[in-house]
Scaffold this motif. Structure first.
Motif, PDB file in Angstrom:
ATOM      1  N   LEU B 175      71.544  55.119  54.512  1.00 52.23           N
ATOM      2  CA  LEU B 175      72.932  54.684  54.345  1.00 52.23           C
ATOM      3  C   LEU B 175      73.745  55.064  55.564  1.00 52.23           C
ATOM      4  O   LEU B 175      74.658  55.880  55.492  1.00 52.23           O
ATOM      5  CB  LEU B 175      73.519  55.268  53.058  1.00 52.23           C
ATOM      6  CG  LEU B 175      72.949  54.570  51.828  1.00 52.23           C
ATOM      7  CD1 LEU B 175      72.153  55.523  50.995  1.00 52.23           C
ATOM      8  CD2 LEU B 175      74.027  53.924  51.028  1.00 52.23           C
ATOM      9  N   GLY B 176      73.384  54.479  56.688  1.00 58.38           N
ATOM     10  CA  GLY B 176      74.026  54.837  57.950  1.00 58.38           C
ATOM     11  C   GLY B 176      74.957  53.758  58.447  1.00 58.38           C
ATOM     12  O   GLY B 176      75.940  53.406  57.800  1.00 58.38           O
ATOM     13  N   THR B 177      74.591  53.191  59.604  1.00 57.75           N
ATOM     14  CA  THR B 177      75.424  52.200  60.263  1.00 57.75           C
ATOM     15  C   THR B 177      75.806  51.035  59.352  1.00 57.75           C
ATOM     16  O   THR B 177      76.969  50.660  59.261  1.00 57.75           O
ATOM     17  CB  THR B 177      74.677  51.650  61.490  1.00 57.75           C
ATOM     18  OG1 THR B 177      74.179  52.770  62.223  1.00 57.75           O
ATOM     19  CG2 THR B 177      75.580  50.844  62.368  1.00 57.75           C
ATOM     20  N   GLY B 178      74.797  50.472  58.653  1.00 55.13           N
ATOM     21  CA  GLY B 178      75.057  49.317  57.795  1.00 55.13           C
ATOM     22  C   GLY B 178      76.044  49.655  56.684  1.00 55.13           C
ATOM     23  O   GLY B 178      76.976  48.898  56.405  1.00 55.13           O
ATOM     24  N   PHE B 179      75.856  50.830  56.099  1.00 58.96           N
ATOM     25  CA  PHE B 179      76.722  51.303  55.021  1.00 58.96           C
ATOM     26  C   PHE B 179      78.165  51.387  55.496  1.00 58.96           C
ATOM     27  O   PHE B 179      79.080  50.852  54.868  1.00 58.96           O
ATOM     28  CB  PHE B 179      76.202  52.682  54.579  1.00 58.96           C
ATOM     29  CG  PHE B 179      76.974  53.317  53.459  1.00 58.96           C
ATOM     30  CD1 PHE B 179      77.213  52.643  52.278  1.00 58.96           C
ATOM     31  CD2 PHE B 179      77.427  54.623  53.587  1.00 58.96           C
ATOM     32  CE1 PHE B 179      77.899  53.259  51.242  1.00 58.96           C
ATOM     33  CE2 PHE B 179      78.118  55.237  52.561  1.00 58.96           C
ATOM     34  CZ  PHE B 179      78.359  54.559  51.390  1.00 58.96           C
TER      35      PHE B 179
END
Lengths: 284, 299
Positions: B175-179
Protein backbone atom coordinates in the motif's frame (compact mmCIF):
# COMPACT_ATOMS: atom_id res chain seq x y z
CA UNK A 1 -38.88 19.08 -3.80
CA UNK A 2 -36.14 17.82 -1.58
CA UNK A 3 -33.06 16.46 -3.28
CA UNK A 4 -31.83 13.04 -2.34
CA UNK A 5 -29.06 13.09 0.25
CA UNK A 6 -25.68 13.97 -1.14
CA UNK A 7 -24.12 10.71 -0.09
CA UNK A 8 -25.74 7.35 -0.24
CA UNK A 9 -24.88 6.04 3.20
CA UNK A 10 -23.68 2.57 3.95
CA UNK A 11 -25.69 0.56 6.43
CA UNK A 12 -24.49 0.56 10.03
CA UNK A 13 -23.64 -3.14 9.67
CA UNK A 14 -21.50 -2.54 6.62
CA UNK A 15 -19.62 0.15 8.46
CA UNK A 16 -19.04 -2.06 11.49
CA UNK A 17 -17.74 -4.99 9.46
CA UNK A 18 -15.44 -2.88 7.32
CA UNK A 19 -14.05 -1.09 10.40
CA UNK A 20 -13.39 -4.42 12.10
CA UNK A 21 -11.59 -5.75 9.01
CA UNK A 22 -9.58 -2.57 8.76
CA UNK A 23 -8.48 -2.86 12.40
CA UNK A 24 -7.47 -6.49 11.99
CA UNK A 25 -5.38 -5.67 8.94
CA UNK A 26 -4.01 -2.57 10.62
CA UNK A 27 -2.59 -4.66 13.47
CA UNK A 28 -0.81 -6.84 10.91
CA UNK A 29 0.53 -3.74 9.12
CA UNK A 30 1.97 -2.25 12.29
CA UNK A 31 3.57 -5.45 13.62
CA UNK A 32 7.14 -4.80 12.33
CA UNK A 33 7.03 -1.14 13.40
CA UNK A 34 5.86 -2.08 16.90
CA UNK A 35 8.52 -4.77 17.07
CA UNK A 36 11.21 -2.23 16.06
CA UNK A 37 10.09 0.24 18.72
CA UNK A 38 10.04 -2.54 21.34
CA UNK A 39 13.49 -3.81 20.30
CA UNK A 40 15.01 -0.34 20.49
CA UNK A 41 13.82 -0.10 24.12
CA UNK A 42 14.88 -3.61 25.19
CA UNK A 43 18.00 -4.14 27.29
CA UNK A 44 20.35 -6.75 25.76
CA UNK A 45 19.35 -9.67 27.99
CA UNK A 46 15.70 -9.41 26.94
CA UNK A 47 16.57 -10.50 23.42
CA UNK A 48 17.24 -13.98 24.77
CA UNK A 49 14.00 -14.48 26.69
CA UNK A 50 11.64 -17.25 25.64
CA UNK A 51 8.94 -16.74 24.55
CA UNK A 52 9.96 -13.49 22.79
CA UNK A 53 7.82 -10.49 23.73
CA UNK A 54 6.36 -7.67 21.67
CA UNK A 55 7.19 -5.17 24.43
CA UNK A 56 10.17 -4.39 26.65
CA UNK A 57 9.79 -5.56 30.28
CA UNK A 58 12.34 -3.05 31.59
CA UNK A 59 12.42 -0.37 28.89
CA UNK A 60 15.70 1.52 28.63
CA UNK A 61 17.13 4.27 26.46
CA UNK A 62 20.59 2.67 26.59
CA UNK A 63 20.48 1.64 22.93
CA UNK A 64 19.98 5.23 21.87
CA UNK A 65 22.67 6.44 24.30
CA UNK A 66 25.10 3.86 22.90
CA UNK A 67 24.51 5.10 19.37
CA UNK A 68 24.95 8.66 20.59
CA UNK A 69 28.25 7.80 22.32
CA UNK A 70 29.67 6.20 19.21
CA UNK A 71 28.75 9.15 17.04
CA UNK A 72 30.18 11.54 19.66
CA UNK A 73 33.56 9.82 19.38
CA UNK A 74 33.66 9.79 15.60
CA UNK A 75 35.89 12.03 13.56
CA UNK A 76 32.96 13.39 11.59
CA UNK A 77 30.20 14.78 13.83
CA UNK A 78 26.70 13.35 13.49
CA UNK A 79 25.34 16.78 12.58
CA UNK A 80 27.41 16.68 9.39
CA UNK A 81 25.72 13.49 8.16
CA UNK A 82 22.31 14.87 9.09
CA UNK A 83 23.04 18.10 7.22
CA UNK A 84 24.21 16.22 4.11
CA UNK A 85 21.10 14.07 4.03
CA UNK A 86 18.71 16.92 4.78
CA UNK A 87 20.33 19.10 2.13
CA UNK A 88 20.07 16.45 -0.57
CA UNK A 89 16.53 15.45 0.45
CA UNK A 90 15.07 18.95 0.65
CA UNK A 91 16.81 20.37 -2.45
CA UNK A 92 15.96 17.25 -4.43
CA UNK A 93 12.32 17.25 -3.37
CA UNK A 94 11.76 20.95 -4.10
CA UNK A 95 13.42 20.69 -7.52
CA UNK A 96 11.61 17.47 -8.40
CA UNK A 97 8.22 19.01 -7.55
CA UNK A 98 8.88 22.33 -9.36
CA UNK A 99 10.37 20.72 -12.48
CA UNK A 100 7.69 18.04 -12.34
CA UNK A 101 4.74 20.43 -12.22
CA UNK A 102 6.14 22.52 -15.09
CA UNK A 103 6.88 19.48 -17.24
CA UNK A 104 3.62 17.71 -16.45
CA UNK A 105 1.59 20.85 -17.18
CA UNK A 106 3.19 21.21 -20.61
CA UNK A 107 2.91 17.49 -21.38
CA UNK A 108 -0.78 17.44 -20.57
CA UNK A 109 -2.11 20.85 -21.58
CA UNK A 110 0.14 22.30 -24.30
CA UNK A 111 0.24 21.27 -27.92
CA UNK A 112 3.67 21.15 -29.51
CA UNK A 113 5.61 19.04 -32.02
CA UNK A 114 6.85 15.87 -30.35
CA UNK A 115 4.30 15.84 -27.52
CA UNK A 116 2.70 12.50 -28.31
CA UNK A 117 6.05 10.77 -28.76
CA UNK A 118 7.41 12.22 -25.54
CA UNK A 119 4.37 11.15 -23.54
CA UNK A 120 4.75 7.62 -24.87
CA UNK A 121 8.48 7.49 -24.15
CA UNK A 122 7.87 8.54 -20.55
CA UNK A 123 5.44 5.68 -19.92
CA UNK A 124 7.76 3.19 -21.58
CA UNK A 125 10.71 4.46 -19.51
CA UNK A 126 8.63 4.01 -16.37
CA UNK A 127 8.40 0.30 -17.20
CA UNK A 128 12.14 -0.13 -17.70
CA UNK A 129 13.57 -0.92 -14.32
CA UNK A 130 16.45 -2.81 -12.86
CA UNK A 131 19.83 -2.30 -11.32
CA UNK A 132 21.25 -2.86 -14.81
CA UNK A 133 20.64 0.85 -15.38
CA UNK A 134 22.90 1.71 -12.45
CA UNK A 135 26.05 0.93 -14.42
CA UNK A 136 25.58 3.33 -17.37
CA UNK A 137 24.11 5.88 -14.98
CA UNK A 138 27.19 5.70 -12.80
CA UNK A 139 29.44 6.26 -15.84
CA UNK A 140 27.40 9.29 -16.90
CA UNK A 141 27.46 10.79 -13.41
CA UNK A 142 31.21 10.38 -13.24
CA UNK A 143 31.61 11.97 -16.70
CA UNK A 144 29.63 14.97 -15.47
CA UNK A 145 32.02 15.21 -12.50
CA UNK A 146 29.13 14.82 -10.09
CA UNK A 147 30.66 11.95 -8.12
CA UNK A 148 31.09 12.76 -4.45
CA UNK A 149 28.57 15.63 -4.60
CA UNK A 150 24.90 15.94 -3.62
CA UNK A 151 24.13 16.14 -7.33
CA UNK A 152 25.00 12.45 -7.71
CA UNK A 153 22.35 11.63 -5.10
CA UNK A 154 19.54 13.89 -6.20
CA UNK A 155 19.95 14.00 -9.99
CA UNK A 156 18.54 10.48 -10.61
CA UNK A 157 15.45 11.54 -8.64
CA UNK A 158 14.98 14.50 -10.99
CA UNK A 159 15.02 12.04 -13.89
CA UNK A 160 12.25 9.98 -12.29
CA UNK A 161 9.26 9.49 -14.58
CA UNK A 162 7.08 8.45 -11.66
CA UNK A 163 6.67 12.06 -10.44
CA UNK A 164 6.00 13.53 -13.84
CA UNK A 165 3.58 10.78 -14.80
CA UNK A 166 1.60 11.06 -11.56
CA UNK A 167 1.39 14.86 -11.91
CA UNK A 168 0.44 14.61 -15.56
CA UNK A 169 -2.38 12.18 -14.84
CA UNK A 170 -3.83 14.60 -12.29
CA UNK A 171 -3.38 17.71 -14.43
CA UNK A 172 -5.38 16.16 -17.30
CA UNK A 173 -8.45 16.45 -15.06
CA UNK A 174 -8.11 20.26 -14.82
CA UNK A 175 -10.66 21.79 -17.23
CA UNK A 176 -9.17 23.57 -20.26
CA UNK A 177 -11.80 26.31 -20.10
CA UNK A 178 -10.29 27.53 -16.84
CA UNK A 179 -6.83 27.83 -18.40
CA UNK A 180 -8.25 29.51 -21.53
CA UNK A 181 -9.99 32.21 -19.53
CA UNK A 182 -6.78 32.88 -17.62
CA UNK A 183 -4.95 33.28 -20.93
CA UNK A 184 -7.56 35.72 -22.16
CA UNK A 185 -7.01 37.69 -18.96
CA UNK A 186 -3.36 37.91 -19.97
CA UNK A 187 -1.76 35.48 -17.52
CA UNK A 188 1.62 34.09 -18.60
CA UNK A 189 2.24 30.35 -18.85
CA UNK A 190 4.40 30.21 -15.71
CA UNK A 191 1.73 32.03 -13.76
CA UNK A 192 -1.01 29.73 -15.05
CA UNK A 193 1.12 26.73 -14.16
CA UNK A 194 1.96 27.73 -10.58
CA UNK A 195 -1.04 29.85 -9.63
CA UNK A 196 -3.87 27.99 -11.32
CA UNK A 197 -2.86 24.44 -12.12
CA UNK A 198 -0.73 23.71 -9.04
CA UNK A 199 -3.40 24.69 -6.46
CA UNK A 200 -5.95 22.60 -8.34
CA UNK A 201 -3.81 19.48 -8.16
CA UNK A 202 -2.55 20.05 -4.63
CA UNK A 203 -3.23 16.43 -3.55
CA UNK A 204 -1.01 15.28 -6.41
CA UNK A 205 2.05 17.39 -5.74
CA UNK A 206 1.80 16.80 -2.02
CA UNK A 207 1.85 13.07 -2.73
CA UNK A 208 4.90 13.56 -4.94
CA UNK A 209 6.57 15.55 -2.16
CA UNK A 210 6.02 12.75 0.35
CA UNK A 211 7.27 10.03 -2.00
CA UNK A 212 10.32 11.96 -3.22
CA UNK A 213 11.45 13.11 0.20
CA UNK A 214 11.14 9.59 1.48
CA UNK A 215 13.17 8.00 -1.29
CA UNK A 216 15.90 10.65 -1.01
CA UNK A 217 16.02 10.40 2.79
CA UNK A 218 16.45 6.62 2.61
CA UNK A 219 19.07 6.91 -0.13
CA UNK A 220 22.32 5.57 1.19
CA UNK A 221 24.40 7.02 -1.62
CA UNK A 222 27.31 4.69 -0.92
CA UNK A 223 27.90 3.95 -4.60
CA UNK A 224 28.45 7.60 -5.56
CA UNK A 225 29.81 9.25 -2.39
CA UNK A 226 33.18 8.27 -0.97
CA UNK A 227 34.48 11.14 1.18
CA UNK A 228 33.56 10.59 4.83
CA UNK A 229 32.46 14.21 5.41
CA UNK A 230 30.09 14.01 2.45
CA UNK A 231 28.45 10.70 3.33
CA UNK A 232 24.76 10.45 4.07
CA UNK A 233 23.06 9.50 7.32
CA UNK A 234 21.83 6.03 6.24
CA UNK A 235 25.37 5.08 5.24
CA UNK A 236 26.76 6.38 8.56
CA UNK A 237 24.14 4.57 10.63
CA UNK A 238 24.61 1.29 8.81
CA UNK A 239 28.40 1.59 9.26
CA UNK A 240 28.00 2.10 13.00
CA UNK A 241 25.34 -0.54 13.48
CA UNK A 242 27.19 -3.21 11.53
CA UNK A 243 30.69 -2.61 12.88
CA UNK A 244 30.58 -0.48 16.01
CA UNK A 245 28.13 -2.33 18.19
CA UNK A 246 26.84 -5.65 17.11
CA UNK A 247 23.64 -5.55 19.09
CA UNK A 248 20.09 -5.95 17.90
CA UNK A 249 18.91 -3.14 20.17
CA UNK A 250 21.24 -0.54 18.67
CA UNK A 251 20.23 -1.65 15.19
CA UNK A 252 16.57 -1.11 16.04
CA UNK A 253 17.40 2.28 17.55
CA UNK A 254 19.19 3.27 14.34
CA UNK A 255 16.28 2.12 12.18
CA UNK A 256 13.87 4.07 14.34
CA UNK A 257 15.90 7.29 14.12
CA UNK A 258 15.95 6.94 10.33
CA UNK A 259 12.17 6.43 10.12
CA UNK A 260 11.11 9.45 12.20
CA UNK A 261 11.72 12.26 9.65
CA UNK A 262 9.82 10.56 6.79
CA UNK A 263 6.97 9.87 9.24
CA UNK A 264 6.88 13.57 10.22
CA UNK A 265 6.89 14.66 6.58
CA UNK A 266 4.18 12.14 5.81
CA UNK A 267 1.92 13.19 8.69
CA UNK A 268 2.33 16.94 8.07
CA UNK A 269 1.83 16.78 4.30
CA UNK A 270 -0.85 14.12 4.26
CA UNK A 271 -2.90 16.36 6.57
CA UNK A 272 -2.73 19.02 3.87
CA UNK A 273 -4.36 16.62 1.42
CA UNK A 274 -7.16 15.85 3.83
CA UNK A 275 -7.72 19.51 4.67
CA UNK A 276 -8.26 20.37 1.00
CA UNK A 277 -11.23 18.01 1.15
CA UNK A 278 -13.72 20.81 1.95
CA UNK A 279 -13.19 22.46 -1.42
CA UNK A 280 -12.25 19.28 -3.20
CA UNK A 281 -13.06 18.43 -6.76
CA UNK A 282 -12.10 20.47 -9.76
CA UNK A 283 -15.02 22.64 -10.78
CA UNK A 284 -15.64 24.30 -14.06
CA UNK B 1 7.79 24.67 -47.28
CA UNK B 2 6.81 21.88 -44.91
CA UNK B 3 10.04 22.28 -42.97
CA UNK B 4 9.33 25.94 -42.50
CA UNK B 5 5.92 25.15 -41.13
CA UNK B 6 7.35 22.71 -38.59
CA UNK B 7 10.07 25.17 -37.65
CA UNK B 8 7.52 27.88 -37.03
CA UNK B 9 5.39 25.53 -34.97
CA UNK B 10 8.44 24.67 -32.90
CA UNK B 11 9.28 28.35 -32.50
CA UNK B 12 5.72 29.09 -31.42
CA UNK B 13 5.96 26.36 -28.78
CA UNK B 14 9.22 27.65 -27.37
CA UNK B 15 7.65 28.39 -24.00
CA UNK B 16 6.51 24.74 -23.77
CA UNK B 17 10.02 23.48 -24.47
CA UNK B 18 11.46 25.93 -21.96
CA UNK B 19 9.17 24.63 -19.22
CA UNK B 20 9.98 21.03 -20.09
CA UNK B 21 13.71 21.59 -20.30
CA UNK B 22 14.75 21.02 -16.65
CA UNK B 23 12.97 17.68 -16.50
CA UNK B 24 14.04 16.61 -19.98
CA UNK B 25 17.69 17.35 -19.25
CA UNK B 26 17.83 14.90 -16.34
CA UNK B 27 15.44 12.45 -17.99
CA UNK B 28 17.47 12.07 -21.18
CA UNK B 29 20.80 11.96 -19.41
CA UNK B 30 20.10 9.71 -16.44
CA UNK B 31 17.19 7.54 -17.56
CA UNK B 32 16.73 7.39 -21.31
CA UNK B 33 20.43 7.14 -22.13
CA UNK B 34 21.05 4.30 -19.62
CA UNK B 35 17.98 2.49 -21.00
CA UNK B 36 19.26 2.79 -24.58
CA UNK B 37 22.73 1.62 -23.53
CA UNK B 38 21.18 -1.36 -21.77
CA UNK B 39 19.07 -2.28 -24.81
CA UNK B 40 22.10 -2.14 -27.09
CA UNK B 41 24.19 -4.18 -24.64
CA UNK B 42 21.57 -6.92 -24.55
CA UNK B 43 22.68 -7.87 -28.08
CA UNK B 44 26.32 -8.13 -27.03
CA UNK B 45 28.64 -10.12 -24.86
CA UNK B 46 30.21 -7.69 -22.41
CA UNK B 47 32.31 -8.45 -19.32
CA UNK B 48 33.17 -4.84 -18.27
CA UNK B 49 36.88 -5.35 -19.08
CA UNK B 50 36.88 -5.97 -22.84
CA UNK B 51 34.93 -4.06 -25.44
CA UNK B 52 31.37 -5.39 -26.01
CA UNK B 53 31.15 -7.94 -28.82
CA UNK B 54 28.00 -8.00 -30.95
CA UNK B 55 26.36 -11.43 -30.74
CA UNK B 56 22.92 -10.77 -32.27
CA UNK B 57 20.06 -12.54 -30.52
CA UNK B 58 22.32 -15.23 -29.01
CA UNK B 59 21.62 -14.03 -25.47
CA UNK B 60 17.89 -14.40 -25.96
CA UNK B 61 18.22 -17.84 -27.52
CA UNK B 62 20.41 -19.00 -24.62
CA UNK B 63 17.82 -17.68 -22.17
CA UNK B 64 14.96 -19.74 -23.50
CA UNK B 65 16.84 -22.81 -24.71
CA UNK B 66 19.65 -23.48 -22.28
CA UNK B 67 19.09 -21.50 -19.10
CA UNK B 68 16.97 -23.59 -16.72
CA UNK B 69 17.32 -21.03 -13.95
CA UNK B 70 15.80 -18.40 -16.24
CA UNK B 71 12.70 -20.53 -16.71
CA UNK B 72 12.45 -20.97 -12.92
CA UNK B 73 12.82 -17.21 -12.49
CA UNK B 74 10.18 -16.59 -15.15
CA UNK B 75 7.70 -18.95 -13.47
CA UNK B 76 8.34 -17.50 -10.00
CA UNK B 77 8.00 -13.94 -11.27
CA UNK B 78 4.69 -14.67 -13.03
CA UNK B 79 3.25 -16.59 -10.09
CA UNK B 80 4.32 -13.82 -7.73
CA UNK B 81 3.14 -10.93 -9.89
CA UNK B 82 -0.19 -12.43 -10.93
CA UNK B 83 -1.08 -12.97 -7.27
CA UNK B 84 0.30 -9.82 -5.63
CA UNK B 85 -0.42 -7.37 -8.47
CA UNK B 86 -4.23 -7.64 -8.67
CA UNK B 87 -4.74 -8.20 -4.92
CA UNK B 88 -2.69 -5.21 -3.88
CA UNK B 89 -4.22 -3.02 -6.59
CA UNK B 90 -7.71 -3.81 -5.30
CA UNK B 91 -6.57 -3.38 -1.69
CA UNK B 92 -5.11 0.05 -2.47
CA UNK B 93 -8.29 1.09 -4.19
CA UNK B 94 -10.87 -0.25 -1.76
CA UNK B 95 -9.10 0.91 1.37
CA UNK B 96 -8.69 4.38 -0.14
CA UNK B 97 -12.41 4.28 -1.03
CA UNK B 98 -13.53 2.99 2.37
CA UNK B 99 -11.70 5.68 4.31
CA UNK B 100 -12.71 8.46 1.93
CA UNK B 101 -15.88 9.29 3.86
CA UNK B 102 -14.50 8.89 7.36
CA UNK B 103 -13.74 11.94 9.48
CA UNK B 104 -10.32 13.64 9.39
CA UNK B 105 -8.81 11.93 12.42
CA UNK B 106 -9.83 8.41 11.43
CA UNK B 107 -8.69 8.98 7.88
CA UNK B 108 -5.28 10.22 8.96
CA UNK B 109 -4.75 7.36 11.39
CA UNK B 110 -5.82 4.63 8.95
CA UNK B 111 -3.82 6.12 6.08
CA UNK B 112 -0.75 6.17 8.30
CA UNK B 113 -1.24 2.62 9.56
CA UNK B 114 -1.59 1.17 6.08
CA UNK B 115 1.15 3.27 4.55
CA UNK B 116 3.59 2.66 7.44
CA UNK B 117 5.23 -0.44 5.91
CA UNK B 118 6.29 1.62 2.86
CA UNK B 119 7.69 4.51 4.82
CA UNK B 120 11.14 3.06 5.23
CA UNK B 121 12.84 1.18 2.45
CA UNK B 122 14.22 -1.37 4.90
CA UNK B 123 11.50 -1.89 7.50
CA UNK B 124 10.50 -5.15 5.83
CA UNK B 125 13.81 -6.74 6.82
CA UNK B 126 12.28 -7.04 10.33
CA UNK B 127 10.27 -9.94 8.88
CA UNK B 128 13.44 -12.03 8.84
CA UNK B 129 13.48 -11.73 12.65
CA UNK B 130 9.73 -12.19 13.05
CA UNK B 131 9.79 -15.25 10.77
CA UNK B 132 13.02 -16.60 12.22
CA UNK B 133 13.04 -20.36 11.93
CA UNK B 134 13.86 -21.18 15.58
CA UNK B 135 11.63 -20.98 18.66
CA UNK B 136 12.78 -17.42 19.30
CA UNK B 137 11.10 -16.31 16.09
CA UNK B 138 8.08 -14.25 17.12
CA UNK B 139 5.65 -16.01 14.79
CA UNK B 140 6.92 -19.51 15.50
CA UNK B 141 6.74 -19.00 19.25
CA UNK B 142 3.23 -17.58 18.92
CA UNK B 143 2.02 -20.56 16.86
CA UNK B 144 3.70 -23.01 19.26
CA UNK B 145 2.10 -21.39 22.30
CA UNK B 146 -1.31 -21.67 20.62
CA UNK B 147 -0.58 -25.34 20.02
CA UNK B 148 -1.08 -25.05 16.24
CA UNK B 149 2.39 -26.41 15.49
CA UNK B 150 4.84 -28.45 17.55
CA UNK B 151 8.10 -27.79 15.73
CA UNK B 152 9.14 -24.34 14.45
CA UNK B 153 8.45 -23.78 10.75
CA UNK B 154 11.36 -22.94 8.41
CA UNK B 155 9.50 -20.06 6.79
CA UNK B 156 12.26 -18.51 4.69
CA UNK B 157 14.36 -21.66 4.24
CA UNK B 158 11.75 -24.17 3.16
CA UNK B 159 11.44 -24.13 -0.65
CA UNK B 160 7.72 -24.87 -0.36
CA UNK B 161 7.09 -21.84 1.84
CA UNK B 162 9.49 -19.24 0.43
CA UNK B 163 7.29 -17.92 -2.36
CA UNK B 164 4.23 -17.89 -0.10
CA UNK B 165 6.06 -15.89 2.57
CA UNK B 166 7.38 -13.45 -0.02
CA UNK B 167 3.87 -12.95 -1.40
CA UNK B 168 2.46 -12.17 2.05
CA UNK B 169 5.30 -9.75 2.80
CA UNK B 170 4.91 -8.07 -0.58
CA UNK B 171 1.18 -7.63 0.06
CA UNK B 172 2.01 -6.23 3.48
CA UNK B 173 4.18 -3.52 1.93
CA UNK B 174 2.13 -2.93 -1.18
CA UNK B 175 0.00 0.00 0.00
CA UNK B 176 2.57 2.51 -1.15
CA UNK B 177 2.66 4.83 -4.13
CA UNK B 178 -0.56 3.53 -5.69
CA UNK B 179 -2.43 3.82 -2.40
CA UNK B 180 -1.38 7.44 -1.88
CA UNK B 181 -2.26 8.33 -5.46
CA UNK B 182 -5.74 6.83 -5.02
CA UNK B 183 -6.29 8.77 -1.80
CA UNK B 184 -5.23 11.93 -3.63
CA UNK B 185 -7.38 10.93 -6.60
CA UNK B 186 -10.52 10.67 -4.48
CA UNK B 187 -9.92 14.28 -3.42
CA UNK B 188 -10.14 15.34 -7.06
CA UNK B 189 -13.58 13.83 -7.62
CA UNK B 190 -16.20 16.46 -8.26
CA UNK B 191 -18.87 15.78 -5.65
CA UNK B 192 -21.46 17.95 -7.36
CA UNK B 193 -21.85 15.13 -9.85
CA UNK B 194 -23.20 12.88 -7.09
CA UNK B 195 -26.30 15.09 -6.92
CA UNK B 196 -26.66 15.03 -10.67
CA UNK B 197 -26.32 11.25 -10.51
CA UNK B 198 -28.97 10.98 -7.80
CA UNK B 199 -31.41 12.82 -10.07
CA UNK B 200 -30.45 10.60 -12.99
CA UNK B 201 -31.42 7.52 -11.01
CA UNK B 202 -28.21 6.24 -9.41
CA UNK B 203 -29.47 3.73 -6.86
CA UNK B 204 -26.60 2.69 -4.64
CA UNK B 205 -22.99 3.28 -3.78
CA UNK B 206 -21.76 0.70 -6.27
CA UNK B 207 -23.48 2.43 -9.18
CA UNK B 208 -22.19 5.75 -7.92
CA UNK B 209 -18.68 4.30 -7.85
CA UNK B 210 -18.90 2.77 -11.33
CA UNK B 211 -20.70 5.56 -13.22
CA UNK B 212 -19.48 8.72 -11.45
CA UNK B 213 -16.40 8.23 -9.31
CA UNK B 214 -14.38 5.79 -11.40
CA UNK B 215 -14.67 7.56 -14.78
CA UNK B 216 -13.33 10.72 -13.12
CA UNK B 217 -10.46 8.76 -11.66
CA UNK B 218 -9.33 6.99 -14.83
CA UNK B 219 -6.00 8.84 -15.00
CA UNK B 220 -5.17 7.90 -11.40
CA UNK B 221 -6.34 4.32 -11.96
CA UNK B 222 -3.93 4.03 -14.86
CA UNK B 223 -1.10 5.48 -12.82
CA UNK B 224 -1.83 3.07 -9.98
CA UNK B 225 -1.93 0.14 -12.40
CA UNK B 226 1.44 0.98 -13.90
CA UNK B 227 3.16 1.35 -10.52
CA UNK B 228 1.56 -1.92 -9.49
CA UNK B 229 2.82 -3.72 -12.60
CA UNK B 230 6.33 -2.41 -11.99
CA UNK B 231 6.42 -3.39 -8.30
CA UNK B 232 4.84 -6.79 -8.90
CA UNK B 233 7.04 -7.88 -11.81
CA UNK B 234 10.36 -6.35 -10.77
CA UNK B 235 10.32 -7.95 -7.33
CA UNK B 236 13.80 -8.93 -6.18
CA UNK B 237 15.15 -7.00 -3.21
CA UNK B 238 12.65 -8.57 -0.82
CA UNK B 239 13.78 -12.05 -1.79
CA UNK B 240 17.45 -11.04 -1.74
CA UNK B 241 17.29 -9.58 1.77
CA UNK B 242 15.02 -12.15 3.37
CA UNK B 243 15.90 -15.45 1.71
CA UNK B 244 19.47 -14.69 0.74
CA UNK B 245 20.97 -15.31 -2.66
CA UNK B 246 20.82 -17.94 -3.95
CA UNK B 247 17.71 -18.95 -2.01
CA UNK B 248 17.13 -22.62 -1.14
CA UNK B 249 16.38 -24.53 -4.37
CA UNK B 250 16.07 -21.16 -6.15
CA UNK B 251 12.56 -20.99 -4.73
CA UNK B 252 12.89 -17.21 -4.37
CA UNK B 253 14.59 -16.57 -7.72
CA UNK B 254 12.98 -13.83 -9.84
CA UNK B 255 13.87 -12.18 -13.14
CA UNK B 256 15.31 -9.11 -11.39
CA UNK B 257 17.53 -11.32 -9.24
CA UNK B 258 18.59 -13.39 -12.24
CA UNK B 259 19.66 -10.20 -14.01
CA UNK B 260 21.45 -9.03 -10.86
CA UNK B 261 23.23 -12.36 -10.65
CA UNK B 262 24.63 -12.15 -14.18
CA UNK B 263 25.37 -8.43 -14.35
CA UNK B 264 26.72 -7.84 -10.83
CA UNK B 265 28.12 -11.18 -9.71
CA UNK B 266 29.19 -13.00 -12.89
CA UNK B 267 30.18 -9.89 -14.87
CA UNK B 268 28.10 -10.94 -17.87
CA UNK B 269 26.52 -7.55 -18.45
CA UNK B 270 25.17 -8.36 -21.93
CA UNK B 271 23.27 -11.38 -20.65
CA UNK B 272 21.98 -9.42 -17.66
CA UNK B 273 20.70 -6.70 -20.00
CA UNK B 274 18.91 -9.32 -22.10
CA UNK B 275 17.08 -10.59 -18.99
CA UNK B 276 16.11 -7.03 -18.10
CA UNK B 277 14.81 -6.51 -21.62
CA UNK B 278 12.56 -9.58 -21.36
CA UNK B 279 11.24 -8.28 -18.03
CA UNK B 280 10.51 -4.94 -19.68
CA UNK B 281 8.72 -6.62 -22.60
CA UNK B 282 6.48 -8.53 -20.17
CA UNK B 283 5.62 -5.37 -18.25
CA UNK B 284 4.92 -3.50 -21.48
CA UNK B 285 2.42 -6.12 -22.64
CA UNK B 286 0.70 -6.14 -19.23
CA UNK B 287 0.52 -2.35 -19.36
CA UNK B 288 -1.21 -2.45 -22.75
CA UNK B 289 -3.75 -5.05 -21.60
CA UNK B 290 -4.59 -3.26 -18.36
CA UNK B 291 -4.67 0.14 -20.07
CA UNK B 292 -7.38 -1.08 -22.45
CA UNK B 293 -9.35 -2.59 -19.55
CA UNK B 294 -9.27 0.72 -17.66
CA UNK B 295 -10.54 2.49 -20.77
CA UNK B 296 -13.75 0.46 -20.56
CA UNK B 297 -14.65 1.70 -17.09
CA UNK B 298 -18.04 3.38 -16.74
CA UNK B 299 -19.42 2.09 -20.03
Amino acid sequence: MKLKTKQLNRSLWGNGISLFMLMLMGAFMLLPLVYTVASSLKPTEEFYVFPPKLYAVNPTFNNFLDLWDIFANMRVPLSRYIYNTLFASITGTVLAVVFGIMGAYVLSKHDFPGKAALNRIIVVALLYTGNILAVPRYLIISRLNWLDTSMAVLAPTLASTMCIFLLRQFITTVPNAMLESARIDGAGEFRICFQMVAPNVKPAWITVTILTFQSLWNNNGSSVIFTETKKLLPAAISQVVSSGISRAGAGAAGTLIMIIPPILVFVIFQRQIIETMANSGVKE
Amino acid sequence: MKNNKLASRIWKSRISYLMLLPFLFFFFLLLLLPILVSIVLSFTSFDFFNMPVFVGVDNFITLFVEDGEFITALQNTFLFALITGPISYLLCFFIAWLINDLNHVMRSVITFVFYAPSISGSLYTIWSILLSSDRYGMINSFLISLGIIKEPLLFLNDPDMILGCLIVIQLWMSLGTGFLSFIAGFQMVNRDLFEVGAIDGIQNRWQQLWYITLPQMKPMLLFGAITQIVTAFSVGDVSLNLCGFPSVNNAGLTLTLHAYDYANLRFEMGYGCAITFILFAIMYIMHRIIGSLINRIGR
